[in-house]
Scaffold this motif. Structure first.
Motif, PDB file in Angstrom:
ATOM      1  N   ARG A  59      66.963  51.121  45.154  1.00  9.18           N
ATOM      2  CA  ARG A  59      66.016  51.717  44.333  1.00  9.18           C
ATOM      3  C   ARG A  59      64.690  51.551  44.557  1.00  9.18           C
ATOM      4  NH1 ARG A  59      68.551  48.529  39.021  1.00  9.18           N
ATOM      5  NH2 ARG A  59      70.252  50.186  38.482  1.00  9.18           N
ATOM      6  N   ARG A  60      64.439  50.219  45.324  1.00  8.99           N
ATOM      7  CA  ARG A  60      63.210  50.051  45.707  1.00  8.99           C
ATOM      8  C   ARG A  60      62.629  50.887  46.911  1.00  8.99           C
ATOM      9  NH1 ARG A  60      61.187  44.535  44.919  1.00  8.99           N
ATOM     10  NH2 ARG A  60      62.425  43.607  43.276  1.00  8.99           N
ATOM     11  N   VAL A  61      63.436  51.270  47.798  1.00  7.31           N
ATOM     12  CA  VAL A  61      62.984  52.369  49.040  1.00  7.31           C
ATOM     13  C   VAL A  61      62.852  53.663  48.397  1.00  7.31           C
ATOM     14  CG1 VAL A  61      64.006  53.237  51.034  1.00  7.31           C
ATOM     15  CG2 VAL A  61      64.479  50.845  50.665  1.00  7.31           C
TER      16      VAL A  61
ATOM     17  N   GLU B 236      64.063  46.286  56.148  1.00  4.13           N
ATOM     18  CA  GLU B 236      62.744  46.155  56.082  1.00  4.13           C
ATOM     19  C   GLU B 236      62.534  45.798  54.387  1.00  4.13           C
ATOM     20  OE1 GLU B 236      61.365  49.650  57.483  1.00  4.13           O
ATOM     21  OE2 GLU B 236      62.068  49.474  59.635  1.00  4.13           O
ATOM     22  N   GLU B 237      63.084  46.665  53.691  1.00  2.00           N
ATOM     23  CA  GLU B 237      62.862  46.324  52.148  1.00  2.00           C
ATOM     24  C   GLU B 237      63.364  44.881  51.898  1.00  2.00           C
ATOM     25  OE1 GLU B 237      61.178  46.747  48.609  1.00  2.00           O
ATOM     26  OE2 GLU B 237      61.171  48.073  50.194  1.00  2.00           O
ATOM     27  N   ALA B 238      64.498  44.521  52.309  1.00  2.00           N
ATOM     28  CA  ALA B 238      64.535  43.099  51.970  1.00  2.00           C
ATOM     29  C   ALA B 238      63.743  42.024  52.157  1.00  2.00           C
ATOM     30  CB  ALA B 238      66.144  42.716  52.634  1.00  2.00           C
ATOM     31  N   GLN B 239      63.304  42.282  53.534  1.00  3.42           N
ATOM     32  CA  GLN B 239      62.248  41.261  54.242  1.00  3.42           C
ATOM     33  C   GLN B 239      60.939  41.369  53.051  1.00  3.42           C
ATOM     34  OE1 GLN B 239      62.180  42.412  58.198  1.00  3.42           O
ATOM     35  NE2 GLN B 239      63.424  40.799  58.874  1.00  3.42           N
ATOM     36  N   ARG B 240      60.477  42.562  52.866  1.00  2.00           N
ATOM     37  CA  ARG B 240      59.286  42.801  51.824  1.00  2.00           C
ATOM     38  C   ARG B 240      59.659  42.194  50.684  1.00  2.00           C
ATOM     39  NH1 ARG B 240      58.783  48.052  54.362  1.00  2.00           N
ATOM     40  NH2 ARG B 240      60.380  48.708  52.768  1.00  2.00           N
ATOM     41  N   ALA B 241      60.696  42.349  50.050  1.00  3.04           N
ATOM     42  CA  ALA B 241      61.226  41.628  48.765  1.00  3.04           C
ATOM     43  C   ALA B 241      61.462  40.122  48.894  1.00  3.04           C
ATOM     44  CB  ALA B 241      62.229  42.364  48.086  1.00  3.04           C
ATOM     45  N   GLY B 242      61.436  39.646  50.139  1.00  3.33           N
ATOM     46  CA  GLY B 242      61.803  38.259  49.767  1.00  3.33           C
ATOM     47  C   GLY B 242      63.318  37.878  49.344  1.00  3.33           C
TER      48      GLY B 242
END
Length: 257
Positions: free
Chosen positions: A95-97, A198-204
């Motif tokens: 969803r975030r991507v 990449e999104e997992a890293q951005r979201a912590g």
């Protein structure tokens, strides 16, 4: 659109292990953190219990038509708590991507379409989550450029499918390349995996150790049936066994104070 046509084009995906390392984000009652979204162990249990209850009821109802009594093992769906969390985390990251790309996700796949081959009742929340994830992964698969097809990435997908029994075991790289043809779905899996990482890293994002390694639910069509499976994270080179959320240097210094 027919379910087979819709799902055959669905991208397979993979997400690697996300470790619980961020300060204050390791509560044992939490199964996963994705940004400000938290998935509790109780939430995972609720979805798991729901699919088992609805499946068992469906099996008993069908058996009752012939006067049979199914044994307990036949009343259990082949779904695990790990499968449930894989879906929850993948959907949130997806969803975030999608939002970052300014895209929208059409509601195309339904639980009713998936239920027969997922082998769970359509009313189970697990079936609804699968339908939502396929819609999301199709949108992302259409917007991400395919990755290069490395031998390691190819074999990571092969070994994941091999575990389901849907393909012969013991194949060489050359044989897998021949079986997979151009390997379009492997290329798509790798591209989507990179975007999710990449999104997992951005979201912590971080995962409770009891649910590691986590993977993204995947589906591919054989032409006659759908194969549902889960992959470890694969990047442009191949499988990744661990993805640690980078810790903020300031936070690290504060933790050591």
């Amino acid at each position: 659109m027919r379910a087979r046509r819709l799902i055959a084009a669905a991208t397979v995906a993979a997400l690697g292990v996300l470790s619980l390392g961020a300060c204050g984000r390791s509560a044992p009652s939490v199964a996963a953190y994705v940004g400000d979204t938290t998935y509790s162990v109780a939430r995972v249990d609720d979805i798991y219990d729901d699919v088992q209850a609805t499946y068992g009821a469906a099996v008993r109802a069908q058996a009752a038509q012939t006067g049979a009594t199914p044994p307990p093992e036949q009343q259990r769906a082949a779904v695990t708590r790990q499968d449930v969390l894989n879906l929850l985390v993948s959907i949130e990251l997806g969803r975030r991507v999608v939002a970052a790309k300014g895209a929208t996700v059409p509601d195309q796949v339904t639980p009713e379409q998936l239920a027969p081959q997922l082998r769970v009742p359509a009313e189970a929340e697990y079936a609804r989550l699968w339908a939502e994830w396929i819609d999301i992964s199709q949108v992302l698969g259409a917007s991400l450029p395919p990755a290069e097809l490395s031998d390691d990435a190819l074999m990571a997908v092969y070994h994941a499918i091999e575990k389901t029994g849907a393909i012969n075991s013991g194949l060489t790289v050359a044989q897998v390349r021949q079986a997979f043809g151009e390997g379009g779905f492997v290329r798509a899996a790798t591209a989507l995996s990179s975007a999710l990482r990449e999104e997992a890293q951005r979201a912590g994002a971080s995962i409770n150790p009891r649910y590691r390694p986590i993977g993204v639910p995947s589906v591919v069509s054989t032409g006659q049936a759908l194969v549902f499976y889960s992959l470890p994270y694969i990047d442009h080179d191949g499988p990744v066994t661990d993805i640690s959320t980078p810790q903020n240097p300031a936070a690290s210094a504060a933790a050591g104070a």
